[in-house]
Design a protein around this motif. Structure first.
Motif, PDB file in Angstrom:
ATOM      1  N   MET A 144       0.813  -1.204   0.000  1.00 37.81           N
ATOM      2  CA  MET A 144       0.000   0.000   0.000  1.00 37.81           C
ATOM      3  C   MET A 144       0.858   1.271   0.000  1.00 37.81           C
ATOM      4  O   MET A 144       0.471   2.292  -0.587  1.00 37.81           O
ATOM      5  N   VAL A 145       2.020   1.223   0.643  1.00 40.64           N
ATOM      6  CA  VAL A 145       2.929   2.372   0.570  1.00 40.64           C
ATOM      7  C   VAL A 145       3.429   2.554  -0.861  1.00 40.64           C
ATOM      8  O   VAL A 145       3.490   3.672  -1.373  1.00 40.64           O
ATOM      9  N   TRP A 146       3.773   1.447  -1.516  1.00 38.03           N
ATOM     10  CA  TRP A 146       4.200   1.534  -2.908  1.00 38.03           C
ATOM     11  C   TRP A 146       3.082   2.075  -3.801  1.00 38.03           C
ATOM     12  O   TRP A 146       3.312   2.909  -4.682  1.00 38.03           O
ATOM     13  N   ILE A 147       1.866   1.594  -3.568  1.00 38.41           N
ATOM     14  CA  ILE A 147       0.722   2.081  -4.345  1.00 38.41           C
ATOM     15  C   ILE A 147       0.560   3.586  -4.152  1.00 38.41           C
ATOM     16  O   ILE A 147       0.314   4.331  -5.109  1.00 38.41           O
ATOM     17  N   MET A 148       0.679   4.035  -2.909  1.00 37.20           N
ATOM     18  CA  MET A 148       0.535   5.464  -2.626  1.00 37.20           C
ATOM     19  C   MET A 148       1.600   6.284  -3.336  1.00 37.20           C
ATOM     20  O   MET A 148       1.297   7.284  -4.004  1.00 37.20           O
ATOM     21  N   PHE A 149       2.872   5.862  -3.229  1.00 38.34           N
ATOM     22  CA  PHE A 149       3.955   6.630  -3.845  1.00 38.34           C
ATOM     23  C   PHE A 149       3.900   6.560  -5.363  1.00 38.34           C
ATOM     24  O   PHE A 149       4.061   7.576  -6.045  1.00 38.34           O
ATOM     25  N   ILE A 150       3.679   5.371  -5.912  1.00 41.39           N
ATOM     26  CA  ILE A 150       3.621   5.235  -7.369  1.00 41.39           C
ATOM     27  C   ILE A 150       2.454   6.045  -7.929  1.00 41.39           C
ATOM     28  O   ILE A 150       2.580   6.730  -8.952  1.00 41.39           O
ATOM     29  N   GLY A 151       1.308   5.988  -7.253  1.00 37.92           N
ATOM     30  CA  GLY A 151       0.167   6.784  -7.696  1.00 37.92           C
ATOM     31  C   GLY A 151       0.454   8.274  -7.648  1.00 37.92           C
ATOM     32  O   GLY A 151       0.125   9.018  -8.585  1.00 37.92           O
ATOM     33  N   THR A 152       1.082   8.727  -6.571  1.00 40.58           N
ATOM     34  CA  THR A 152       1.403  10.156  -6.440  1.00 40.58           C
ATOM     35  C   THR A 152       2.426  10.585  -7.479  1.00 40.58           C
ATOM     36  O   THR A 152       2.288  11.645  -8.096  1.00 40.58           O
ATOM     37  N   TRP A 153       3.476   9.772  -7.662  1.00 39.83           N
ATOM     38  CA  TRP A 153       4.483  10.087  -8.679  1.00 39.83           C
ATOM     39  C   TRP A 153       3.869  10.076 -10.077  1.00 39.83           C
ATOM     40  O   TRP A 153       4.191  10.923 -10.922  1.00 39.83           O
ATOM     41  N   ALA A 154       2.994   9.106 -10.343  1.00 34.52           N
ATOM     42  CA  ALA A 154       2.346   9.040 -11.656  1.00 34.52           C
ATOM     43  C   ALA A 154       1.506  10.287 -11.902  1.00 34.52           C
ATOM     44  O   ALA A 154       1.528  10.861 -13.005  1.00 34.52           O
ATOM     45  N   SER A 155       0.776  10.723 -10.899  1.00 31.31           N
ATOM     46  CA  SER A 155      -0.046  11.924 -11.035  1.00 31.31           C
ATOM     47  C   SER A 155       0.808  13.134 -11.384  1.00 31.31           C
ATOM     48  O   SER A 155       0.507  13.892 -12.317  1.00 31.31           O
ATOM     49  N   ASP A 156       1.910  13.313 -10.645  1.00 32.71           N
ATOM     50  CA  ASP A 156       2.802  14.447 -10.900  1.00 32.71           C
ATOM     51  C   ASP A 156       3.426  14.363 -12.294  1.00 32.71           C
ATOM     52  O   ASP A 156       3.472  15.354 -13.028  1.00 32.71           O
ATOM     53  N   SER A 157       3.915  13.171 -12.640  1.00 34.31           N
ATOM     54  CA  SER A 157       4.645  13.014 -13.904  1.00 34.31           C
ATOM     55  C   SER A 157       3.738  13.146 -15.120  1.00 34.31           C
ATOM     56  O   SER A 157       4.047  13.884 -16.070  1.00 34.31           O
ATOM     57  N   PHE A 158       2.609  12.441 -15.111  1.00 37.54           N
ATOM     58  CA  PHE A 158       1.690  12.524 -16.242  1.00 37.54           C
ATOM     59  C   PHE A 158       1.111  13.933 -16.379  1.00 37.54           C
ATOM     60  O   PHE A 158       0.909  14.422 -17.498  1.00 37.54           O
ATOM     61  N   ALA A 159       0.843  14.586 -15.256  1.00 37.07           N
ATOM     62  CA  ALA A 159       0.329  15.954 -15.314  1.00 37.07           C
ATOM     63  C   ALA A 159       1.367  16.887 -15.920  1.00 37.07           C
ATOM     64  O   ALA A 159       1.035  17.775 -16.722  1.00 37.07           O
ATOM     65  N   TYR A 160       2.622  16.694 -15.536  1.00 35.34           N
ATOM     66  CA  TYR A 160       3.701  17.549 -16.059  1.00 35.34           C
ATOM     67  C   TYR A 160       3.838  17.400 -17.574  1.00 35.34           C
ATOM     68  O   TYR A 160       3.854  18.402 -18.305  1.00 35.34           O
ATOM     69  N   PHE A 161       3.924  16.164 -18.046  1.00 38.89           N
ATOM     70  CA  PHE A 161       4.148  15.953 -19.477  1.00 38.89           C
ATOM     71  C   PHE A 161       2.911  16.292 -20.303  1.00 38.89           C
ATOM     72  O   PHE A 161       3.033  16.846 -21.408  1.00 38.89           O
ATOM     73  N   ALA A 162       1.728  15.988 -19.786  1.00 36.85           N
ATOM     74  CA  ALA A 162       0.512  16.355 -20.511  1.00 36.85           C
ATOM     75  C   ALA A 162       0.351  17.868 -20.562  1.00 36.85           C
ATOM     76  O   ALA A 162      -0.045  18.433 -21.597  1.00 36.85           O
ATOM     77  N   GLY A 163       0.684  18.533 -19.463  1.00 40.07           N
ATOM     78  CA  GLY A 163       0.598  19.990 -19.444  1.00 40.07           C
ATOM     79  C   GLY A 163       1.580  20.634 -20.402  1.00 40.07           C
ATOM     80  O   GLY A 163       1.242  21.598 -21.096  1.00 40.07           O
ATOM     81  N   ARG A 164       2.804  20.096 -20.438  1.00 36.64           N
ATOM     82  CA  ARG A 164       3.820  20.630 -21.355  1.00 36.64           C
ATOM     83  C   ARG A 164       3.429  20.407 -22.814  1.00 36.64           C
ATOM     84  O   ARG A 164       3.699  21.251 -23.673  1.00 36.64           O
ATOM     85  N   SER A 165       2.791  19.284 -23.088  1.00 36.20           N
ATOM     86  CA  SER A 165       2.476  18.928 -24.480  1.00 36.20           C
ATOM     87  C   SER A 165       1.171  19.536 -24.978  1.00 36.20           C
ATOM     88  O   SER A 165       1.086  19.957 -26.135  1.00 36.20           O
TER      89      SER A 165
END
Length: 273
Positions: A144-165
């Motif tokens: 569950m800790v991995w799920i929390m961190f991976i989900g949070t990192w995914a949110s930040d990363s996908f938002a960054y690249f989608a926003g840039r593009s």
């Protein structure tokens, strides 16, 4: 960018070690991060001439994390109550140096930083069914800790690249001009996809994982915006420079402050029941 990538890679490696070890090592790491975030928080509000009560925060946050480590909810409540009283007493004793707004900011900061890190420790310590993967067998708390961190990192990363593009419509221009609606939607879709993928590998309910992914993306974005609002209020760009290319601890964990409690209660009320 190279500095950012290098420091990010080192950070992920350290995080993986700490998460896998759990126990005392995980709790100490969480405590160090929480204390550093508290120092950054108090320093930020000092920029506007404020004087948050540093000592009450250290004692309160330390007490809450120790209570989480021991699994004693009463100790967490005691630490929170005692730190709030100490902040109020400090304002009375040092009248003129610590104002009423300083006390309010201090108590809010203790709750804002201390409780989420306490939830993070309690999340890692949850015991339950083991999950077998091609890499390793994980216990429930680790998963569950991995799920929390991976989900949070995914949110930040996908938002960054989608926003840039694709970003063209501002999400919250008065708070964070660089965030876009397109970036948020990219982060939302990316996080749902990431957690559904994890759910498939871990044989967890995919519908629930999709819902959790959406909730992580939404609350993670709010966590980022809350910190941006505070930094804009005090007039700073980054909370610190301890992580090369990434800013401060508060900058890196602003979303986790919202997503760690979310995943903890999801685990308590949906996974364990």
């Amino acid at each position: 960018m190279i500095t950012r990538i290098i420091s990010g890679t080192i950070g992920i490696a350290l995080a993986a070690y700490v998460i896998q070890e759990g126990g005392t090592i995980f709790s100490i790491a969480a405590a160090i991060l929480a204390v550093l975030a508290w120092f950054e928080f108090t320093r930020a509000f000092s920029h506007r001439g404020g004087n948050p009560t540093l000592l009450s925060g250290l004692l309160g946050i330390g007490g809450m994390l120790y209570g989480a480590y021991l699994g004693q909810l009463d100790m967490i409540l005691l630490a929170l109550m005692a730190s709030a009283v100490l902040a109020l007493l400090t304002s009375v004793i040092l009248r003129g140096d610590v104002s009423v707004p300083d006390v309010c900011i201090s108590v809010a900061g203790i709750v804002y930083i201390g409780l989420p890190f306490a939830h993070l420790i309690m999340l890692r310590d949850i015991s339950g069914a083991a999950y077998v993967t091609p890499i390793e067998t994980f216990d429930l708390g680790t998963v569950m800790v991995w799920i929390m961190f991976i989900g949070t990192w995914a949110s930040d990363s996908f938002a960054y690249f989608a926003g840039r593009s694709f970003g063209s419509h501002r999400l919250a221009p008065a708070i964070s001009p660089n965030k876009t609606v397109e970036g948020f939607l990219g982060g939302l879709i990316g996080t749902i996809a990431a957690l559904v993928g994890l759910g498939y590998v871990l044989s967890m309910p995919l519908t629930q994982m999709a819902g959790l992914g959406a909730a992580i993306a939404v609350l993670g974005t709010f966590g980022d915006l809350v910190e941006s609002l505070m930094k804009r209020h005090v007039g700073i760009k980054d909370s610190g420079a301890i992580i090369p290319g990434h800013g401060g601890i508060w900058d890196r964990f602003d979303s986790v402050l919202f997503t760690a409690p979310l995943v903890y209660y999801y685990t308590i009320y949906f996974v364990l029941r």
